[in-house]
Design a protein around this motif. Structure first.
Motif, PDB file in Angstrom:
ATOM      1  N   GLY A  53       0.772  -1.232   0.000  1.00 54.52           N
ATOM      2  CA  GLY A  53       0.000   0.000   0.000  1.00 54.52           C
ATOM      3  C   GLY A  53       0.801   1.279   0.000  1.00 54.52           C
ATOM      4  O   GLY A  53       0.231   2.364   0.128  1.00 54.52           O
ATOM      5  N   LEU A  54       2.115   1.183  -0.152  1.00 56.92           N
ATOM      6  CA  LEU A  54       2.955   2.386  -0.190  1.00 56.92           C
ATOM      7  C   LEU A  54       3.138   2.876  -1.618  1.00 56.92           C
ATOM      8  O   LEU A  54       3.107   2.079  -2.563  1.00 56.92           O
ATOM      9  N   PRO A  55       3.342   4.182  -1.804  1.00 60.51           N
ATOM     10  CA  PRO A  55       3.662   4.677  -3.151  1.00 60.51           C
ATOM     11  C   PRO A  55       4.936   4.015  -3.670  1.00 60.51           C
ATOM     12  O   PRO A  55       5.883   3.789  -2.918  1.00 60.51           O
ATOM     13  N   PHE A 188       3.583  13.619   3.074  1.00 61.96           N
ATOM     14  CA  PHE A 188       4.450  12.962   4.055  1.00 61.96           C
ATOM     15  C   PHE A 188       5.377  11.992   3.324  1.00 61.96           C
ATOM     16  O   PHE A 188       4.917  11.079   2.649  1.00 61.96           O
ATOM     17  N   LEU A 189       6.681  12.186   3.477  1.00 68.80           N
ATOM     18  CA  LEU A 189       7.651  11.295   2.834  1.00 68.80           C
ATOM     19  C   LEU A 189       8.238  10.292   3.818  1.00 68.80           C
ATOM     20  O   LEU A 189       8.312   9.107   3.536  1.00 68.80           O
ATOM     21  N   ALA A 190       8.694  10.766   4.973  1.00 70.65           N
ATOM     22  CA  ALA A 190       9.331   9.876   5.947  1.00 70.65           C
ATOM     23  C   ALA A 190       9.422  10.587   7.284  1.00 70.65           C
ATOM     24  O   ALA A 190       9.465  11.818   7.349  1.00 70.65           O
ATOM     25  N   VAL A 206      10.281   5.493   3.389  1.00 74.43           N
ATOM     26  CA  VAL A 206       9.235   4.483   3.566  1.00 74.43           C
ATOM     27  C   VAL A 206       8.215   5.055   4.544  1.00 74.43           C
ATOM     28  O   VAL A 206       8.452   5.106   5.753  1.00 74.43           O
ATOM     29  N   ALA A 207       7.095   5.513   4.018  1.00 73.34           N
ATOM     30  CA  ALA A 207       6.071   6.176   4.835  1.00 73.34           C
ATOM     31  C   ALA A 207       5.049   5.170   5.332  1.00 73.34           C
ATOM     32  O   ALA A 207       3.850   5.268   5.040  1.00 73.34           O
ATOM     33  N   ALA A 256       3.642  11.084   0.077  1.00 77.49           N
ATOM     34  CA  ALA A 256       4.310  11.590  -1.127  1.00 77.49           C
ATOM     35  C   ALA A 256       4.302  10.516  -2.203  1.00 77.49           C
ATOM     36  O   ALA A 256       4.860   9.428  -2.015  1.00 77.49           O
ATOM     37  N   ALA A 257       3.683  10.824  -3.334  1.00 74.00           N
ATOM     38  CA  ALA A 257       3.515   9.825  -4.394  1.00 74.00           C
ATOM     39  C   ALA A 257       4.806   9.564  -5.145  1.00 74.00           C
ATOM     40  O   ALA A 257       4.970   8.506  -5.762  1.00 74.00           O
ATOM     41  N   THR A 258       5.726  10.507  -5.123  1.00 71.45           N
ATOM     42  CA  THR A 258       7.004  10.394  -5.829  1.00 71.45           C
ATOM     43  C   THR A 258       8.105  10.916  -4.920  1.00 71.45           C
ATOM     44  O   THR A 258       7.832  11.590  -3.920  1.00 71.45           O
ATOM     45  N   PRO A 259       9.377  10.632  -5.231  1.00 75.48           N
ATOM     46  CA  PRO A 259      10.458  11.273  -4.483  1.00 75.48           C
ATOM     47  C   PRO A 259      10.332  12.799  -4.550  1.00 75.48           C
ATOM     48  O   PRO A 259       9.836  13.349  -5.532  1.00 75.48           O
TER      49      PRO A 259
END
Length: 341
Positions: A53-55, A188-190, A206-207, A256-259
Motif C-alpha cells: 500500500g505504499l507509493p 508525508f515522505l518519511a 518508507v512512509a 508523497a507519491a514520488t520522491p
C-alpha cells in the motif's frame, strides 16, 4: 546406534539449503525493485505489513533488483526481558552482518544486491523488532549501497514535488512537526529515515509508520486524527521511550507519491522563538557543515556525502524554533516550500 529421520535430514542438509517450496513478494521500495523469497508465509506477511500500500517511488536511473531471502527457525526457549538483544554489526569478505543472537540475524552481500534474514518463531511475537531491526535493516542497507543514496536520520515533508528535510536532536519535535505537517496539507515522505540521491537531491523514504509520544495527542485538534493515533499500538524504543506506532496508510493526509526534490533543510529546535512571527532563521554559513554532520556519522561516511552537503547548503539551511502552536511551524514550512524565504 539409532539415527532419527530428523538427524539424517540435518546431516544431509547442514546448511539448510533445501528449505521447501518458496513464495515471493515484490515491492518497489526506495527506488529499487525488491524481491522477498521465503518458505514462511508468516515472514512474507511481515513484509506485506511493512510495504503493502505504499507509493512506488522511482528514481531517474533504472531500478536494480534486490533479493532478500527470509528464513524462519523454530521457536527458542523463552528469554528473559521484554525485548531481544540489540543488533551488533560486523563485516568481512564483502559481507555485512547484523546479529541479535544465533537465531536472529541478517547477512548482506551488497555487491550481489542480496541479503539473508533469519528469524526465530518467537520474533513473530515482537513484530516491531522483527520488522525494524531485521527486515528494514536489510532493505535500507541494500538500497543505500546499491543505489548510492545518502541515509539520513531525519524526517521529510513537502508538496508539489518539493520537500524540506527536518533534522534535529532526539526530542526536538521532528516527529510531531511531521505529524502536523501531514494533518495540515503537506505530503508525508518519511519520519525517521530519509534517503537522498546526492546528484539531484531527490529524497525518498518508507512512509509506513509514524512514531509519536502520547503527549502529541493533546496538540491534535482533529477528532478523527486523535482517534487514529489513540487506537494505534504502542512500541518501546531501545531507549526505553514509549511511542504510538500509527500506520500512515490508515490515517488522514497524503503520502508523497514520488520522491521529493529537496528545497532545503530545517533544524528543528525545542527552544521558543523570541518573535512569534519569525520562527525561521538562516543558519550561519560557517556553522552549516558542522551542524549537518552532527548526528549523521554514518551518512557522512558514505561516498555521496560531500555532493549532498554542498548542494543542500546551496539550497538553504534554516533553524526552526517553536511558536505558540505547532501549526505555526507548519506555516513556516509552507513558506519555505513556496520559495518565499
Amino acid at each position: 546406534m539409532t539415527i532419527s529421520h530428523g538427524a539424517q535430514h540435518e546431516d544431509a542438509d547442514p546448511f539448510r539449503e533445501r528449505s521447501g517450496p518458496v513464495s515471493s513478494v515484490r515491492r518497489q521500495i526506495l527506488g529499487g525493485d525488491f524481491r522477498f523469497d521465503s518458505a514462511s508465509a508468516a515472514l512474507l506477511g511481515v513484509v506485506e505489513t511493512a510495504y503493502a500500500g505504499l507509493p512506488s517511488h522511482r528514481l531517474p536511473a533504472a531500478a536494480p533488483t534486490f533479493r532478500i531471502e527470509l528464513r524462519l527457525l523454530p521457536r527458542r526457549a523463552p528469554s528473559p526481558g521484554d525485548e531481544p538483544p540489540p543488533v551488533r554489526m560486523q563485516s568481512g569478505a564483502g559481507l555485512l552482518c547484523g546479529v541479535m543472537d544465533t537465531s536472529n540475524y541478517v547477512v548482506l552481500a551488497p555487491a550481489q544486491r542480496q541479503a539473508l534474514v533469519v528469524a526465530s518463531e518467537d520474533m513473530l511475537d515482537r513484530p516491531y523488532h522483527l520488522r525494524y531491526e531485521l527486515v528494514e535493516f536489510a532493505v535500507f542497507t541494500l538500497a543505500t549501497r546499491g543505489l548510492g543514496l545518502v541515509p539520513l536520520h531525519g524526517a521529510c515533508v513537502g508538496r508539489q514535488g518539493r520537500g524540506v528535510l527536518l533534522l534535529g536532536a532526539s526530542g526536538s519535535g521532528k516527529s510531531t512537526l511531521a505529524l502536523h505537517s501531514l494533518l495540515h496539507g503537506l505530503d508525508f515522505l518519511a519520519e525517521d529515515a530519509v534517503f537522498v540521491q546526492p546528484e539531484g537531491l531527490l529524497a525518498t523514504g518508507v512512509a509506513n509508520y509514524l512514531h509519536v509520544q502520547a503527549d502529541a495527542l493533546g496538540r491534535v485538534d482533529d477528532r478523527a486524527a486523535r482517534h487514529w493515533l489513540d487506537r494505534s499500538p504502542r512500541i518501546r524504543r531501545r531507549s526505553g521511550v514509549e511511542k504510538f506506532e500509527a500506520d500512515l496508510r490508515l490515517g488522514p493526509g497524503r503520502l508523497a507519491a514520488t520522491p521529493l526534490e529537496l528545497a532545503g533543510a530545517v533544524f528543528v529546535s525545542a527552544e521558543a522563538a523570541a518573535d512569534a512571527d519569525a520562527l525561521l532563521s538562516p543558519v550561519r554559513a560557517g556553522e552549516v557543515a558542522a551542524r549537518l554532520r552532527a548526528g549523521q556519522s554514518y551518512a557522512m561516511a558514505q561516498p555521496g556525502w560531500d555532493r549532498f552537503e554542498r548542494q543542500l547548503i546551496r539550497r538553504g539551511v534554516h533553524e526552526l524554533r517553536r511558536g505558540g502552536h505547532v501549526r505555526d511551524a507548519v506555516a513556516a514550512l509552507h513558506g519555505l516550500l513556496d520559495g518565499s524565504r
